[in-house]
Design a protein around this motif. Structure first.
Motif, PDB file in Angstrom:
ATOM      1  N   VAL A  87       0.863  -1.186   0.000  1.00  0.00           N
ATOM      2  CA  VAL A  87       0.000   0.000   0.000  1.00  0.00           C
ATOM      3  C   VAL A  87       0.897   1.234   0.000  1.00  0.00           C
ATOM      4  O   VAL A  87       1.749   1.386   0.883  1.00  0.00           O
ATOM      5  CB  VAL A  87      -0.918   0.010   1.238  1.00  0.00           C
ATOM      6  N   TRP A  88       0.688   2.119  -0.982  1.00  0.00           N
ATOM      7  CA  TRP A  88       1.597   3.249  -1.121  1.00  0.00           C
ATOM      8  C   TRP A  88       0.883   4.467  -1.704  1.00  0.00           C
ATOM      9  O   TRP A  88      -0.225   4.373  -2.217  1.00  0.00           O
ATOM     10  CB  TRP A  88       2.783   2.865  -2.012  1.00  0.00           C
ATOM     11  N   ALA A  89       1.549   5.603  -1.599  1.00  0.00           N
ATOM     12  CA  ALA A  89       1.076   6.850  -2.206  1.00  0.00           C
ATOM     13  C   ALA A  89       2.286   7.613  -2.720  1.00  0.00           C
ATOM     14  O   ALA A  89       3.382   7.519  -2.152  1.00  0.00           O
ATOM     15  CB  ALA A  89       0.319   7.696  -1.180  1.00  0.00           C
ATOM     16  N   SER A  90       2.118   8.367  -3.777  1.00  0.00           N
ATOM     17  CA  SER A  90       3.258   9.075  -4.372  1.00  0.00           C
ATOM     18  C   SER A  90       3.809  10.164  -3.472  1.00  0.00           C
ATOM     19  O   SER A  90       4.960  10.545  -3.592  1.00  0.00           O
ATOM     20  CB  SER A  90       2.849   9.676  -5.724  1.00  0.00           C
ATOM     21  N   THR A  91       2.987  10.658  -2.542  1.00  0.00           N
ATOM     22  CA  THR A  91       3.422  11.734  -1.639  1.00  0.00           C
ATOM     23  C   THR A  91       4.042  11.201  -0.348  1.00  0.00           C
ATOM     24  O   THR A  91       4.444  11.989   0.513  1.00  0.00           O
ATOM     25  CB  THR A  91       2.217  12.625  -1.268  1.00  0.00           C
ATOM     26  N   CYS A  92       4.134   9.892  -0.214  1.00  0.00           N
ATOM     27  CA  CYS A  92       4.600   9.264   1.032  1.00  0.00           C
ATOM     28  C   CYS A  92       6.115   9.090   1.009  1.00  0.00           C
ATOM     29  O   CYS A  92       6.649   8.344   0.180  1.00  0.00           O
ATOM     30  CB  CYS A  92       3.880   7.922   1.177  1.00  0.00           C
ATOM     31  N   GLY A  93       6.807   9.777   1.914  1.00  0.00           N
ATOM     32  CA  GLY A  93       8.265   9.690   2.003  1.00  0.00           C
ATOM     33  C   GLY A  93       8.784   8.280   2.231  1.00  0.00           C
ATOM     34  O   GLY A  93       9.673   7.821   1.509  1.00  0.00           O
ATOM     35  N   PRO A  94       8.263   7.557   3.243  1.00  0.00           N
ATOM     36  CA  PRO A  94       8.729   6.180   3.468  1.00  0.00           C
ATOM     37  C   PRO A  94       8.473   5.269   2.265  1.00  0.00           C
ATOM     38  O   PRO A  94       9.226   4.332   2.032  1.00  0.00           O
ATOM     39  CB  PRO A  94       7.913   5.728   4.692  1.00  0.00           C
ATOM     40  N   CYS A  95       7.420   5.557   1.489  1.00  0.00           N
ATOM     41  CA  CYS A  95       7.154   4.754   0.284  1.00  0.00           C
ATOM     42  C   CYS A  95       8.286   4.914  -0.717  1.00  0.00           C
ATOM     43  O   CYS A  95       8.674   3.956  -1.398  1.00  0.00           O
ATOM     44  CB  CYS A  95       5.834   5.179  -0.361  1.00  0.00           C
ATOM     45  N   ARG A  96       8.836   6.119  -0.799  1.00  0.00           N
ATOM     46  CA  ARG A  96       9.964   6.362  -1.703  1.00  0.00           C
ATOM     47  C   ARG A  96      11.185   5.577  -1.253  1.00  0.00           C
ATOM     48  O   ARG A  96      11.941   5.054  -2.065  1.00  0.00           O
ATOM     49  CB  ARG A  96      10.293   7.855  -1.751  1.00  0.00           C
ATOM     50  N   LEU A  97      11.383   5.495   0.062  1.00  0.00           N
ATOM     51  CA  LEU A  97      12.546   4.793   0.603  1.00  0.00           C
ATOM     52  C   LEU A  97      12.510   3.301   0.281  1.00  0.00           C
ATOM     53  O   LEU A  97      13.542   2.690   0.039  1.00  0.00           O
ATOM     54  CB  LEU A  97      12.627   4.998   2.122  1.00  0.00           C
ATOM     55  N   GLU A  98      11.320   2.712   0.288  1.00  0.00           N
ATOM     56  CA  GLU A  98      11.248   1.263   0.077  1.00  0.00           C
ATOM     57  C   GLU A  98      11.013   0.868  -1.377  1.00  0.00           C
ATOM     58  O   GLU A  98      11.190  -0.292  -1.743  1.00  0.00           O
ATOM     59  CB  GLU A  98      10.150   0.660   0.957  1.00  0.00           C
ATOM     60  N   ALA A  99      10.623   1.810  -2.223  1.00  0.00           N
ATOM     61  CA  ALA A  99      10.190   1.482  -3.588  1.00  0.00           C
ATOM     62  C   ALA A  99      11.253   0.730  -4.388  1.00  0.00           C
ATOM     63  O   ALA A  99      10.952  -0.255  -5.069  1.00  0.00           O
ATOM     64  CB  ALA A  99       9.764   2.747  -4.324  1.00  0.00           C
ATOM     65  N   ALA A 177      -1.055 -13.882   5.665  1.00  0.00           N
ATOM     66  CA  ALA A 177      -0.050 -14.550   6.489  1.00  0.00           C
ATOM     67  C   ALA A 177       0.866 -13.605   7.240  1.00  0.00           C
ATOM     68  O   ALA A 177       1.375 -13.941   8.303  1.00  0.00           O
ATOM     69  CB  ALA A 177       0.797 -15.471   5.620  1.00  0.00           C
ATOM     70  N   ALA A 178       1.112 -12.409   6.694  1.00  0.00           N
ATOM     71  CA  ALA A 178       2.085 -11.502   7.323  1.00  0.00           C
ATOM     72  C   ALA A 178       1.750 -10.060   6.972  1.00  0.00           C
ATOM     73  O   ALA A 178       1.123  -9.783   5.947  1.00  0.00           O
ATOM     74  CB  ALA A 178       3.507 -11.853   6.874  1.00  0.00           C
ATOM     75  N   ARG A 179       2.214  -9.148   7.836  1.00  0.00           N
ATOM     76  CA  ARG A 179       1.978  -7.722   7.605  1.00  0.00           C
ATOM     77  C   ARG A 179       3.089  -6.894   8.229  1.00  0.00           C
ATOM     78  O   ARG A 179       3.570  -7.188   9.322  1.00  0.00           O
ATOM     79  CB  ARG A 179       0.648  -7.300   8.235  1.00  0.00           C
ATOM     80  N   ALA A 180       3.471  -5.837   7.537  1.00  0.00           N
ATOM     81  CA  ALA A 180       4.395  -4.830   8.075  1.00  0.00           C
ATOM     82  C   ALA A 180       3.724  -3.468   7.954  1.00  0.00           C
ATOM     83  O   ALA A 180       3.118  -3.163   6.925  1.00  0.00           O
ATOM     84  CB  ALA A 180       5.718  -4.839   7.311  1.00  0.00           C
ATOM     85  N   LEU A 181       3.844  -2.666   8.998  1.00  0.00           N
ATOM     86  CA  LEU A 181       3.218  -1.345   9.012  1.00  0.00           C
ATOM     87  C   LEU A 181       4.251  -0.232   8.952  1.00  0.00           C
ATOM     88  O   LEU A 181       4.039   0.856   9.487  1.00  0.00           O
ATOM     89  CB  LEU A 181       2.350  -1.181  10.266  1.00  0.00           C
ATOM     90  N   ALA A 182       5.359  -0.516   8.298  1.00  0.00           N
ATOM     91  CA  ALA A 182       6.422   0.488   8.141  1.00  0.00           C
ATOM     92  C   ALA A 182       7.172   0.161   6.862  1.00  0.00           C
ATOM     93  O   ALA A 182       7.017  -0.924   6.289  1.00  0.00           O
ATOM     94  CB  ALA A 182       7.367   0.468   9.343  1.00  0.00           C
ATOM     95  N   ALA A 183       7.990   1.100   6.411  1.00  0.00           N
ATOM     96  CA  ALA A 183       8.796   0.872   5.211  1.00  0.00           C
ATOM     97  C   ALA A 183       9.761  -0.286   5.450  1.00  0.00           C
ATOM     98  O   ALA A 183      10.295  -0.453   6.549  1.00  0.00           O
ATOM     99  CB  ALA A 183       9.562   2.137   4.849  1.00  0.00           C
TER     100      ALA A 183
END
Length: 200
Positions: A87-99, A177-183
């Motif tokens: 789950v991501w958004a273009s304005t999300c800083g952590p999303c950029r880090l993990e992309a 089966a699994a989930r992460a709530l951070a980058a």
């Protein structure tokens, strides 16, 4: 006789209560998935990844819609494979880090029965999201879900995505089966996926 007590204006009081509630919810969500995880059979690792043992997993909800490139996609079509939902958004800083990590790992695991699917949310216009994917080399499809309706299909109390970014892994039987709530970095992402690839 007039009261000396100061009068609290109703709109101000309501605004204060809403703000306090929002702060409380955001504070709870930072702790391994928040209050929705209470009383479940989740196990959360030191890396912040919550998992559920096989046999105790909930079915993934129906996740279907239109991708950023205008095609129809139904995650259920990938049953029999491990599916990594990001789950991501273009304005999300952590999303950029993990992309870039997601782009790399998705390419390397494509021939090993692992599918990646993005869920793009908050981007009302597709153009910024399409540019994001191009800039970070993301080649797997992303469902366009600006209002977050797909996210609401996950039942509360399960490993539901609650923040941006969130990553959810669905096993070959179509169960969460699994989930992460951070980058996630590359190592964290691989560690999250690896146990599911060895399940038969």
């Amino acid at each position: 006789m007039p009261s000396d007590r100061p009068r609290l204006h109703r709109p101000a009081a309501l605004t204060g209560l809403v703000a306090a509630g929002a702060l409380l919810l955001s504070a709870c969500a930072g702790e391994d998935g928040g209050t929705a995880d209470m009383g479940t059979e989740f196990v959360t690792t030191g890396g912040g990844v919550s998992t559920v043992a096989r046999g105790h997993r909930a079915d993934a909800p129906k996740l279907d819609g239109t991708t950023l490139d205008g095609k129809r996609l139904d995650v259920a079509d990938f049953r029999g494979e491990v599916v990594v939902l990001n789950v991501w958004a273009s304005t999300c800083g952590p999303c950029r880090l993990e992309a870039e990590h997601f782009a790399k790992v998705s390419e390397e695991l494509r021939d090993r029965g692992v599918r990646f699917v993005g869920i793009n949310t908050r981007d009302v216009q597709k153009a910024p999201a399409v540019s994001f994917e191009r800039d970070y080399g993301v080649t797997y499809p992303s469902l366009h879900d600006p209002a977050g309706r797909l996210l609401l299909r996950f039942p509360k109390g399960t490993l539901n995505p609650q923040t941006i970014p969130s990553t959810v892994v669905i096993d070959r039987e179509g169960k969460v089966a699994a989930r992460a709530l951070a980058a996630l970095d590359e190592a964290g992402l691989r560690e999250m996926i690896a146990p599911l690839t060895t399940e038969k």
